[in-house]
Write an enzyme that holds these catalytic residues in place. Structure first.
Site, short mmCIF file in Angstrom:
data_model
loop_
_atom_site.label_atom_id
_atom_site.label_comp_id
_atom_site.label_asym_id
_atom_site.label_seq_id
_atom_site.Cartn_x
_atom_site.Cartn_y
_atom_site.Cartn_z
N ASP A 132 -5.71 -0.12 9.55
CA ASP A 132 -5.05 -0.62 8.20
C ASP A 132 -3.55 -0.49 8.13
O ASP A 132 -3.06 -0.55 7.16
CB ASP A 132 -5.77 -0.65 6.90
CG ASP A 132 -7.30 -1.18 7.14
OD1 ASP A 132 -7.56 -2.09 7.81
OD2 ASP A 132 -8.24 -0.69 6.23
N GLN A 133 -3.01 0.16 9.05
CA GLN A 133 -1.75 0.72 9.23
C GLN A 133 -0.69 -0.05 9.90
O GLN A 133 0.52 0.17 10.20
CB GLN A 133 -1.59 2.17 9.60
CG GLN A 133 -2.27 3.05 8.98
CD GLN A 133 -1.93 3.24 7.53
OE1 GLN A 133 -0.90 3.13 7.13
NE2 GLN A 133 -3.13 3.42 6.60
#
Lengths: 286, 286, 286, 286
Positions: C230-231
């Site tokens: 999720d980065q």
């Protein structure tokens, strides 16, 4: 919104059968005319919340007598409750630093009586807005905050707040972190506007953080101040779209528009007794 | 947004092969540094639009010389064009009546230099804001408008606008309808904020109209003023959600928040030469 | 949007005087008709980005020849660049688990040719949608993922993607975390939809996290998948308003509406070569 | 949202003192557990509206007995009222033409039981979706509509609706204007999605109208169908931002995203008995 004088009853209690009937039954018994009413059951922990506006002149007694008589109902239901009179203006103390957008916005709303409050005084760690505030007939206090005088400075803020019998303290982009003592002294009575969509970008320079992460929307959050920085119960939030062409300066500029709007909305909900704190969350009866 | 002094070239011309190359070629030839550039082709009528920011000190000559030299390119492409210097502040004249939200909002933006303009003067058909405006060091003119003196009143407004060498006139909830003569005198230079989502609810009392129709969102529209009431080219619009519990007074209150925001955005686009009028529509290079 | 066949050139290079002139000069020299063009200068690190659509039949040569001739310009400007032909449909592989909202949404857009792509196949760790996908004439592959077979499962996903010559992999609420190897194999080619407004609520059960924190808006984020969960670079985000009366189940339901919309928008930007990755951020020329 | 079986009481009556007390008193007397409750007073015409969810198994009797006993209360208050059982699924008939976005969207919501309804059948003036609908196990009826057969066609639609005991008819981008007879037969039971922000752009080709007027946002409106085209009570609306670069085709594409979302929200409010019609307006207890 309506033009009547009214009493606003807000309450929470353990959920059970018959709460609304009991409370509205009491009001009906005294011929109280309900203008607006909202109810909410929190399923997870079985707590019940309500907010009721009763037309003042429909009742055969004053607020003191309402309080006295209603206590029996409240005791029976194990309620936390309060009731306020729309004719008694709330006394608000505004804290600012050097940015004008929230201050001008609040004063315009106060001037037009959209916010029907007393601004008891404005306190700032700078003297930039002294003339502007005083022109409006509002007392202004310059309380500088330095690394060395924090304890004394916040003691002075608290003294001023007490002196003017403040109900609510509003941090209108006040760029200082209040002392834990001050936060603890007024739970649910100090509102802050944080310039990010919390819980993203806590602390300093949230627009820089947003720029670095490359988000496509930026936000603002109005919340109650607690001792934990930017962790208090959230009252209101909003966002605005940005894109790759927006610099940090652009974000700061866009952000001001939502900061002042979100603060004004959150403050209005608070002043109209629409916000009930529930743990670290809020019930907001809009 | 950036801190450099720059020239803003805006232009439109019939679409053809090589327009960007011709214009940016001219700039590159003189070592002009392009900070920002936007282009748009209108397919339906074959017209081309552009806006280019060139860093002022990257060019070996001043604006006058740019204008002289660029004319050949413009002639070749049959361009309507203009170029402005970011260092020359636009002179804005603000017209208000009795509502303060847009006025406070514009003054806060001017005060903080977010809007980097001269407010040449404020004109009002009431004298309510005389003190407030003058406190800011801005001249205030009270020009009453009555059913009988309209021609004379608008002639006076025009005289004042000319006297202060106004670039742009802003109707910041000015509750009067300008004379056709005044509208015609400054095409694309008078901005109005209308309190509905045009084309819905043209004319008077749009919030009442919205209430009666039962819409679920209300809006505001910033547009150029033309002789046809509320029919001019739209620059910016926005909406806000309402529901059945909102009275007309609530709508008025919510509406203020979008009116001032939409006006400020539209005005900014206009002042930064981001708006190109195209028939009764606009190209807005945000 | 227009009906012409066109080539889309996307490029980035160190910023300097004359980039637009050089590139559009090359195109004009060959009578190339520019349909749409966007430019962006990143001031902080001095990098320049562009996207240009050229009408295919306005050029006297095919794409291969464009590539050959343009290489000299690109070398001169030290460009990273690519050019695509709108007539060559992108081949998309969709990965799903058990939730249908994104899958139905993508298939409806594909069916109506709003998304003018080939869906090369659908891969799922469940077989729930086998019939539905195959009814549309699209191959379906059931690749179960268990704690023990992850390496083999992701190798199979990669094999299938290669076999169908996939251009883009879309995780349409695929509730599995891809292996680092798979992420690394296709940088900027795997899109995910995360059900929170990142960077808030990374990882599992973001709606539960949002509920616990008491936020007033929930969001969804379309981003490129990288090895860090999720980065990756954010392509598109949006939010929707909730309030105290909304349970986690309500949030899940509201969330679906923005998840599918945000994914569809992000995917469209990607497929139309509107997204240029820049470090961990994106330039999105909408 | 919660998992319990419940009864939903909706009612309106002339406003007076004691309405809530009377109704909730009746419920409390029978130990009814109120899950959710909403009240609204229309000040202008003195009418009162309410919606109450009561947990089914908290009451000592079934719905029929509730109805029998409650009638006395309703008579006393001069109420229009109804009560529904969450365990009885509503029977919905969907009408479509050739556009798939709303149909796919509704079927996905039905498939996932987000919309917990029976889709009794789908009726279309084209046969494009016959296979798709039938694959889902839903009956499909092709009822062609020509300039000459309108009366017969709508009679057939009505016959089918009656035959399947339809509760609600949904025009999911059904591009035909129903006959006045059909509209009149089911007041407050036929929902339409109109592809504009009503009252702007009534009638045909609203996106073309929006394009011509140069608006900066486009919208969609879910409303009850009445005999007056696009004039019925509005249930839900939303908008999406566009700009000068968007063609009519782009607007059509953007519009689909809000059409399906607005229709789904409006339909959900309707099916959950959250919508009370009041003249040509609605009270929507969200």
């Amino acid at each position: 919104m309506h033009g009547n004088r009214f009493y606003t009853l807000t309450a929470s209690c353990p959920d059970q059968v018959g709460i609304i009937a009991r409370v509205t039954g009491f009001i009906a018994e005294h011929k109280g005319w309900i203008l607006e009413s909202s109810f909410h059951a929190d399923d997870l922990d079985g707590r019940y919340f309500m907010r009721i506006e009763v037309k003042a002149d429909s009742l055969p007694f004053q607020l003191a007598e309402f309080r006295r008589r209603f206590q029996a109902v409240a005791d029976e239901l194990k309620m936390d409750w309060r009731i306020n009179d729309s004719a008694v203006k709330k006394r608000v103390v505004v804290l600012v630093s050097k940015q004008e957008h929230c201050l001008y916005d609040l004063l315009a709303r106060w001037q037009s009586r959209e916010l029907d409050i007393e601004i008891a005084c404005v306190i700032s760690n700078h003297d930039s807005f002294k003339g502007f505030v005083e022109w409006h007939g509002i007392p202004f206090h310059h309380v500088p905050v330095t690394p060395d005088n924090k304890a004394a400075a916040y003691a002075e803020v608290q003294r001023l707040f007490e002196e003017v019998h403040g109900d609510t303290m509003v941090l209108a982009r006040y760029m200082q972190i209040l002392s834990p003592q001050l936060c603890a002294a007024y739970p649910g009575r100090i509102l802050n506007i944080h310039h990010s969509f919390l819980p993203s970008f806590v602390g300093a320079k949230p627009y820089h953080q947003a720029y670095t992460r490359g988000v496509k929307l930026i936000g603002a959050t109005c919340h109650y101040v607690t001792e934990a920085l930017d962790q208090g119960p959230i009252i209101e939030q909003d966002v605005i779209r940005i894109d790759h062409s927006d610099s940090v300066d652009d974000m700061v500029r866009y952000g001001k528009d939502i900061e002042k709007t979100v603060l004004a909305r959150g403050l209005r909900y608070h002043l109209e007794d629409r916000v009930l704190v529930h743990g670290n969350k809020t019930v907001v009866f809009r």
